[in-house]
Design a protein around this motif. Structure first.
Motif, PDB file in Angstrom:
ATOM      1  N   ASP A  10       0.853  -1.176   0.000  1.00  0.00           N
ATOM      2  CA  ASP A  10       0.000   0.000   0.000  1.00  0.00           C
ATOM      3  C   ASP A  10       0.899   1.240   0.000  1.00  0.00           C
ATOM      4  O   ASP A  10       1.270   1.762   1.040  1.00  0.00           O
ATOM      5  N   LEU A  12       0.599   4.459  -0.737  1.00  0.00           N
ATOM      6  CA  LEU A  12       0.189   5.712  -0.133  1.00  0.00           C
ATOM      7  C   LEU A  12       0.202   5.625   1.382  1.00  0.00           C
ATOM      8  O   LEU A  12       0.570   6.562   2.074  1.00  0.00           O
ATOM      9  N   LEU A  13      -0.211   4.490   1.902  1.00  0.00           N
ATOM     10  CA  LEU A  13      -0.213   4.335   3.349  1.00  0.00           C
ATOM     11  C   LEU A  13       1.199   4.468   3.907  1.00  0.00           C
ATOM     12  O   LEU A  13       1.431   5.123   4.919  1.00  0.00           O
ATOM     13  N   LYS A  16       2.563   7.949   4.248  1.00  0.00           N
ATOM     14  CA  LYS A  16       2.114   8.642   5.451  1.00  0.00           C
ATOM     15  C   LYS A  16       2.788   8.071   6.695  1.00  0.00           C
ATOM     16  O   LYS A  16       3.075   8.780   7.627  1.00  0.00           O
ATOM     17  N   PHE A  17       3.009   6.773   6.711  1.00  0.00           N
ATOM     18  CA  PHE A  17       3.518   6.109   7.912  1.00  0.00           C
ATOM     19  C   PHE A  17       4.713   5.240   7.549  1.00  0.00           C
ATOM     20  O   PHE A  17       4.574   4.037   7.373  1.00  0.00           O
ATOM     21  N   LEU A  79     -12.012  -2.122   6.009  1.00  0.00           N
ATOM     22  CA  LEU A  79     -12.405  -0.760   5.644  1.00  0.00           C
ATOM     23  C   LEU A  79     -13.090  -0.739   4.277  1.00  0.00           C
ATOM     24  O   LEU A  79     -14.110  -0.071   4.084  1.00  0.00           O
TER      25      LEU A  79
ATOM     26  N   LEU B 251      -8.443   6.823   7.117  1.00  0.00           N
ATOM     27  CA  LEU B 251      -9.385   7.331   6.118  1.00  0.00           C
ATOM     28  C   LEU B 251      -8.663   8.192   5.087  1.00  0.00           C
ATOM     29  O   LEU B 251      -9.006   8.177   3.903  1.00  0.00           O
ATOM     30  N   TRP B 252      -7.669   8.949   5.521  1.00  0.00           N
ATOM     31  CA  TRP B 252      -6.946   9.785   4.555  1.00  0.00           C
ATOM     32  C   TRP B 252      -6.139   8.917   3.596  1.00  0.00           C
ATOM     33  O   TRP B 252      -6.086   9.207   2.390  1.00  0.00           O
ATOM     34  N   ALA B 253      -5.530   7.853   4.100  1.00  0.00           N
ATOM     35  CA  ALA B 253      -4.816   6.935   3.204  1.00  0.00           C
ATOM     36  C   ALA B 253      -5.779   6.356   2.175  1.00  0.00           C
ATOM     37  O   ALA B 253      -5.461   6.267   0.982  1.00  0.00           O
ATOM     38  N   TYR B 254      -6.980   5.997   2.637  1.00  0.00           N
ATOM     39  CA  TYR B 254      -7.993   5.466   1.714  1.00  0.00           C
ATOM     40  C   TYR B 254      -8.397   6.549   0.709  1.00  0.00           C
ATOM     41  O   TYR B 254      -8.517   6.292  -0.499  1.00  0.00           O
ATOM     42  N   GLU B 256      -6.680   9.104  -0.351  1.00  0.00           N
ATOM     43  CA  GLU B 256      -5.607   9.351  -1.323  1.00  0.00           C
ATOM     44  C   GLU B 256      -5.610   8.285  -2.425  1.00  0.00           C
ATOM     45  O   GLU B 256      -5.350   8.582  -3.585  1.00  0.00           O
ATOM     46  N   ARG B 257      -5.892   7.050  -2.031  1.00  0.00           N
ATOM     47  CA  ARG B 257      -6.009   5.988  -3.055  1.00  0.00           C
ATOM     48  C   ARG B 257      -7.166   6.279  -4.002  1.00  0.00           C
ATOM     49  O   ARG B 257      -7.048   6.103  -5.209  1.00  0.00           O
TER      50      ARG B 257
END
Lengths: 271, 271
Positions: A10, A12-13, A16-17, A79, B251-254, B256-257
């Motif tokens: 993932d 994008l995840l 961020k992290f 999710l 939710l932000w990671a989601y 962005e996807r």
């Protein structure tokens, strides 16, 4: 053995992290199920560790969790499943009721009706028959109470034929719609809906009272539009709505005054 | 000195609750304010006594209450005032947004939008950045957060000119709309709205995240309808919505996807 989701896939995840640790053991530790159903470590620590613990090896084998594992484990598929449910219930905005709006006089839909009930709870909860009410549970019930109408359609409060098999039709709808959620939430939402339908608790009695009070109020502020359209008479309005008193004697006293005024004004037939 | 409402003038109320006592002293006793703000007798007893205590003399002079009196005193004028507010906010169903619905593709209104946010909170609260969140306060904020748009109108998230004086316009609206309520509720609703606007607490950060996530989701499920209609580009979507991460990194990671997919599918301009 179950495969943990590959968080590194993932992109994008991970932007961020960024992975802080590549320790296999750390991840194994936080994903250990607790047979008692209770996390033995504070949830903040579990959440933080998992949120920053994206460095596990792809396809690493983790133990199969028991039903009650730590709830904060991040599961992308969970999710995604929840989002599919959120998109599906957008249909509630297309289910129209017999009640009309105060100003434009167009028919109200189930989604805006549900919002109005929530607003009424915030404003009128002090008038419930019980001074201590679990307002959060009242709101939860009202937010989800009409979702079954996505499949079963709206049944007008004075449609005797439609009401005969209403609960059966709505129960099938509840199976499908709440069944779109992860299993624990399917159970939670279904239990809320069952409680609302049974009207056995203070919270469900007050929720049901508000669900009947709101259309009576809108009818009275639109010259009895929905009553007039369907030839509904005073005795049927009283019979159908008197259970408001089980949730709030004060709201029912107010509603009875509204009905008397509607009859006096010629907006409701006196029979 | 303040005059207690004359309950005997309320015929229907007295039919439901015939006077059980004509003791002036009893009524004086239960309407005594408690300076500490706490009822010194159990609220059930106060409520019951007042509910059946309709026999006081019309126009009897009661002591001026302190700000925190027992909340369960039944005041017909208070309920009537609350009902006027409930009828007024029916207008929220007539305030239309730029987002369109997934199926019919008609524009969404603020009332059904507010309901959808509540449903999303029930479903996704576990993804908030804080494992312990006061979900009731999140819901309260979302139920009332758009009421100001009854007067101020909806400001599209990418309308730079409209956003310049948005808070000022909405603040005037909040004064009028929340001001329709009894004073204690005016303060409560205003405090909730101020908290939502300030985004300083976990609850308001998560509420604001959901308020931005939902239109992004609907845009992505309608081939970017609102974005396309207004020529909104990827960089503006990211800039406007990135505060979702303050409420929920997941939710932000989601989100962005979703944006990346919308760009790839040609539903959002990549600029």
């Amino acid at each position: 053995m179950r495969r943990l989701p590959d968080l590194r896939s993932d992109r994008l995840l991970l932007e961020k992290f960024p992975p802080r640790s590549k320790s296999k053991e750390e991840i194994v530790w936080v994903s250990q199920p607790f047979p008692s159903g209770q996390a033995a470590i504070p949830p903040e620590i579990v959440a933080t560790t998992l949120r920053f613990g994206g460095g596990l090896e792809s396809g690493f084998d983790a133990p199969e969790p028991l039903p009650n594992t730590c709830a904060m484990e991040f599961q992308p598929e969970r999710l995604a499943q929840q989002v599919r449910f959120i998109v599906e219930v957008d249909r509630l905005k297309e289910i129209f009721r017999q009640t009309v709006l105060v100003n434009s006089r167009r028919r109200e839909n189930d989604a805006e009706h549900s919002w109005h009930l929530c607003l009424i709870v915030l404003t009128l909860a002090e008038h419930a028959n019980w001074p201590q009410l679990d307002v959060l549970r009242v709101l939860k019930m009202l937010i989800i109470h009409d979702l079954v109408e996505i499949d079963a359609g709206d049944t007008f409060a004075y449609d005797t034929a439609g009401m005969a098999n209403q609960h059966e039709r709505e129960s099938v709808a509840a199976d499908r719609i709440f069944g779109m959620l992860p299993a624990d939430q399917t159970r939670e939402f279904r239990a809320l809906w069952d409680e609302f339908e049974a009207r056995g608790t203070p919270e469900s009695k007050f929720a049901a009272a508000v669900d009947r009070f709101q259309p009576m109020l809108l009818n009275c502020r639109t010259e009895g539009a929905a009553w007039q359209n369907h030839g509904v008479t005073r005795d049927r309005v009283i019979a159908r709505n008197s259970h408001i008193a089980e949730g709030s004697a004060e709201l029912w006293a107010y509603a009875e005054r509204m009905v008397a005024e509607a009859v006096a004004a010629g907006h409701l037939q006196d029979a």
